[in-house]
Design a protein around this motif. Structure first.
Motif, PDB file in Angstrom:
ATOM      1  N   ILE A 117      -7.089   3.031   1.648  1.00  0.00           N
ATOM      2  CA  ILE A 117      -7.727   3.950   0.689  1.00  0.00           C
ATOM      3  C   ILE A 117      -7.959   3.218  -0.641  1.00  0.00           C
ATOM      4  O   ILE A 117      -9.053   3.258  -1.213  1.00  0.00           O
ATOM      5  N   ALA A 118      -6.924   2.538  -1.128  1.00  0.00           N
ATOM      6  CA  ALA A 118      -7.039   1.826  -2.412  1.00  0.00           C
ATOM      7  C   ALA A 118      -8.086   0.724  -2.313  1.00  0.00           C
ATOM      8  O   ALA A 118      -8.841   0.476  -3.269  1.00  0.00           O
ATOM      9  N   ASP A 119      -8.144   0.071  -1.163  1.00  0.00           N
ATOM     10  CA  ASP A 119      -9.138  -0.989  -0.941  1.00  0.00           C
ATOM     11  C   ASP A 119     -10.553  -0.408  -1.037  1.00  0.00           C
ATOM     12  O   ASP A 119     -11.425  -0.971  -1.719  1.00  0.00           O
ATOM     13  N   MET A 120     -10.777   0.721  -0.401  1.00  0.00           N
ATOM     14  CA  MET A 120     -12.100   1.350  -0.456  1.00  0.00           C
ATOM     15  C   MET A 120     -12.452   1.790  -1.873  1.00  0.00           C
ATOM     16  O   MET A 120     -13.584   1.641  -2.324  1.00  0.00           O
ATOM     17  N   GLU A 121     -11.462   2.342  -2.562  1.00  0.00           N
ATOM     18  CA  GLU A 121     -11.711   2.791  -3.933  1.00  0.00           C
ATOM     19  C   GLU A 121     -12.010   1.620  -4.867  1.00  0.00           C
ATOM     20  O   GLU A 121     -12.680   1.790  -5.881  1.00  0.00           O
ATOM     21  N   GLY A 122     -11.500   0.436  -4.499  1.00  0.00           N
ATOM     22  CA  GLY A 122     -11.683  -0.737  -5.359  1.00  0.00           C
ATOM     23  C   GLY A 122     -12.974  -1.496  -5.088  1.00  0.00           C
ATOM     24  O   GLY A 122     -13.283  -2.467  -5.778  1.00  0.00           O
ATOM     25  N   TYR A 153      -1.381  -4.451  -5.146  1.00  0.00           N
ATOM     26  CA  TYR A 153      -1.050  -3.150  -4.542  1.00  0.00           C
ATOM     27  C   TYR A 153      -1.772  -3.006  -3.199  1.00  0.00           C
ATOM     28  O   TYR A 153      -1.180  -2.616  -2.190  1.00  0.00           O
ATOM     29  N   ILE A 154      -3.065  -3.317  -3.221  1.00  0.00           N
ATOM     30  CA  ILE A 154      -3.862  -3.178  -1.995  1.00  0.00           C
ATOM     31  C   ILE A 154      -3.263  -4.010  -0.867  1.00  0.00           C
ATOM     32  O   ILE A 154      -3.013  -3.511   0.233  1.00  0.00           O
ATOM     33  N   HIS A 155      -3.005  -5.285  -1.150  1.00  0.00           N
ATOM     34  CA  HIS A 155      -2.551  -6.159  -0.067  1.00  0.00           C
ATOM     35  C   HIS A 155      -1.126  -5.841   0.363  1.00  0.00           C
ATOM     36  O   HIS A 155      -0.818  -5.881   1.541  1.00  0.00           O
ATOM     37  N   GLU A 156      -0.270  -5.535  -0.606  1.00  0.00           N
ATOM     38  CA  GLU A 156       1.114  -5.219  -0.238  1.00  0.00           C
ATOM     39  C   GLU A 156       1.110  -4.032   0.735  1.00  0.00           C
ATOM     40  O   GLU A 156       1.898  -3.993   1.674  1.00  0.00           O
ATOM     41  N   HIS A 157       0.187  -3.066   0.510  1.00  0.00           N
ATOM     42  CA  HIS A 157       0.181  -1.871   1.353  1.00  0.00           C
ATOM     43  C   HIS A 157      -0.656  -2.059   2.616  1.00  0.00           C
ATOM     44  O   HIS A 157      -0.238  -1.704   3.701  1.00  0.00           O
ATOM     45  N   LYS A 158      -1.852  -2.622   2.431  1.00  0.00           N
ATOM     46  CA  LYS A 158      -2.773  -2.689   3.572  1.00  0.00           C
ATOM     47  C   LYS A 158      -2.264  -3.613   4.677  1.00  0.00           C
ATOM     48  O   LYS A 158      -2.408  -3.315   5.854  1.00  0.00           O
ATOM     49  N   THR A 159      -1.698  -4.750   4.308  1.00  0.00           N
ATOM     50  CA  THR A 159      -1.174  -5.648   5.353  1.00  0.00           C
ATOM     51  C   THR A 159       0.322  -5.914   5.209  1.00  0.00           C
ATOM     52  O   THR A 159       1.015  -6.084   6.201  1.00  0.00           O
ATOM     53  N   GLY A 160       0.814  -5.937   3.964  1.00  0.00           N
ATOM     54  CA  GLY A 160       2.199  -6.339   3.733  1.00  0.00           C
ATOM     55  C   GLY A 160       3.228  -5.417   4.373  1.00  0.00           C
ATOM     56  O   GLY A 160       4.197  -5.882   4.975  1.00  0.00           O
ATOM     57  N   GLN A 177       4.330   8.948  -2.115  1.00  0.00           N
ATOM     58  CA  GLN A 177       3.859   8.010  -3.141  1.00  0.00           C
ATOM     59  C   GLN A 177       2.626   7.322  -2.584  1.00  0.00           C
ATOM     60  O   GLN A 177       2.729   6.260  -1.963  1.00  0.00           O
ATOM     61  N   ALA A 178       1.473   7.924  -2.814  1.00  0.00           N
ATOM     62  CA  ALA A 178       0.242   7.422  -2.193  1.00  0.00           C
ATOM     63  C   ALA A 178      -0.944   7.743  -3.095  1.00  0.00           C
ATOM     64  O   ALA A 178      -0.836   8.615  -3.968  1.00  0.00           O
ATOM     65  N   PRO A 179      -2.067   7.046  -2.898  1.00  0.00           N
ATOM     66  CA  PRO A 179      -3.258   7.339  -3.707  1.00  0.00           C
ATOM     67  C   PRO A 179      -3.588   8.828  -3.647  1.00  0.00           C
ATOM     68  O   PRO A 179      -3.544   9.434  -2.576  1.00  0.00           O
ATOM     69  N   SER A 180      -3.912   9.412  -4.806  1.00  0.00           N
ATOM     70  CA  SER A 180      -4.038  10.882  -4.855  1.00  0.00           C
ATOM     71  C   SER A 180      -5.149  11.406  -3.950  1.00  0.00           C
ATOM     72  O   SER A 180      -5.033  12.499  -3.409  1.00  0.00           O
TER      73      SER A 180
END
Lengths: 296, 296
Positions: free
Chosen positions: A159-164, A176-183, B27-30
């Protein structure tokens, strides 16, 4: 067993066979099974199962006990690729040089095959039968894996990746994106091994640190490969990040800066690994170097 | 407590509050939380949680212990509606009179919100904390729910439903679709209550039978409502099954034949329920009649 090349040769074959076997035995319409298997068989480095197995080997435990959870995590990784490739997401036609799932089976079946892989993964963990795997361990695995894969983990990162997209991100946002999306899912692979090996709370904490730095190293390497790799080896076009206006480490730090950060993260990963004081760390150490230097 | 109207008034409010609370604390994107909550709040009869709760009440057990699994099943039901409504699936713009998830948040977020709901559901079960809920029970719940929701259950039913579009189905094929697409998850709701109540193997078997007939009754009533209902009460256009060339019970059996089959399934459900010899069966019995006679 202490040579990663031999280790991965042996266990990559094991996981690739098992993950497909699990799907084959489902009593379900054949089209959804075919779609699930198509993407599971699309190859890849199988880094997540290898991490789980390598942790168990480092603790001197048998690897068999981890096969269902390793397969489960590989299924979750695979479902995420199927959904990410959809027209409404990244709209990719090729994945590892093969047509993406929805190109072969259509969007509806692709979405459902992804849903089925995700759902099945938790069933596989709940139904683990190895005598050394306690009910408490299975619940810890499900908790760890679901948290890493869901809104607080991989889905949140996507989601954060798309928003960015098409925005100039800060280094903090990119992280944040990478820690969540793959990390997070990489970390779940490592922690799953630790849970099944009966690692102490302190060892787990060090392994989480190890996973964090390894995950960042993995992603920085990915960004560098998008510039320096070759399409033939990558199985996807080079330079696609720039074409898609994606924020990357080289874009934020220069190529040289990204390489320095990669080396730093590899060192931090190796340091955290040393802190675990595991009997044999060579496999995880080699795997870390491989991830940092891989060419696809 | 033995009056279903009062019972459902109380516990519908409980589940509607809790299911949203679980998402709020992520704790996630709104945007992904908003999309998850939007569909969770879209209303509906909450039949699945009510079934779980009613089973526990029938065994004379407290209902609180079941809240996380009831919320989990409601999340899975909700994710399936979000994904089913997508343009590549049923392409619906309205659900219960409100714009569908992807109409409000876009396709990508809708897909991911569905994925996040599905993933979170297993975490909620794994992390149940009620003192009467053993690790073994949690694993049984995860096994039951994942099997019912995946390729061997709901997803398989959805695939078969799509494959059957614009085809003349046999009664057997139609039953396969409904047993899987809606029946399995309804059954999981009932079995979840049984697992948490410590039901005997024999009682579980009777409850499975009860669930099977209840599920068919539910679907036959759905098909009848598509002909006899009103758009205002249904929240969707009447006659859409015929417009979409869907096979239905009235189409295969005539409207009168479908009504007879509905009555037969209700009777079989009531018979199976009686076999469980539960201390209080009135709630489940009333719920069965309500499902068979509902007008939306």
């Amino acid at each position: 067993m202490l040579d990663y090349a031999a280790f991965s040769r042996e266990y990559k074959a094991v996981i690739e066979k098992e993950v497909v076997e699990y799907v084959r035995k489902l009593q379900a319409p054949s089209i959804v099974k075919e779609a699930m298997i198509y993407s599971l068989e699309a190859g890849g480095k199988r880094i997540r199962p290898m991490l789980t197995f390598a942790v168990l080997a480092s603790f001197g435990r048998d690897i068999e006990r981890a096969i269902p959870v390793a397969a489960a995590i590989e299924m979750i990784h695979t479902y995420s690729l199927i959904h990410d490739d959809l027209p409404s997401m990244d709209d990719d036609d090729l994945r590892r040089g093969k047509p993406t799932n929805h190109k072969v089976f259509g969007e509806a079946v692709a979405i459902l095959a992804g849903d089925a892989l995700l759902t099945y993964s938790f069933q596989l963990i709940a139904e683990m039968t190895h005598s050394e795997v306690t009910p408490e361990m299975k619940l810890e695995l499900i908790s760890e894996v679901s948290k890493s894969a869901g809104a607080e983990g991989m889905v949140g990162g996507q989601i954060a990746d798309m928003e960015g997209e098409n925005k100039q991100l800060t280094l903090e946002q990119l992280e944040y994106i990478h820690e969540h999306k793959t990390g997070k899912l990489l970390a779940a692979s490592i922690l799953s091994g630790a849970i099944l090996a009966g690692a102490s709370a302190e060892q787990r904490q060090h392994l989480r640190q190890f996973a964090f730095h390894l995950g960042l190293a993995f992603q920085i390497r990915d960004d560098i490969l998008d510039i320096e790799g070759t399409e033939e080896v990558l199985g996807k076009p080079v330079g696609s990040d720039m074409t898609n206006h994606k924020s990357t480490y080289p874009a934020l730090l220069t190529l040289q800066g990204a390489k320095e950060k990669l080396a730093e993260q590899v060192q931090l990963a190796q340091d955290a690994l040393a802190e675990t004081k595991l009997p044999t760390m060579i496999l995880l150490s080699e795997l870390t170097d491989l991830i940092a230097n891989r060419n696809h």
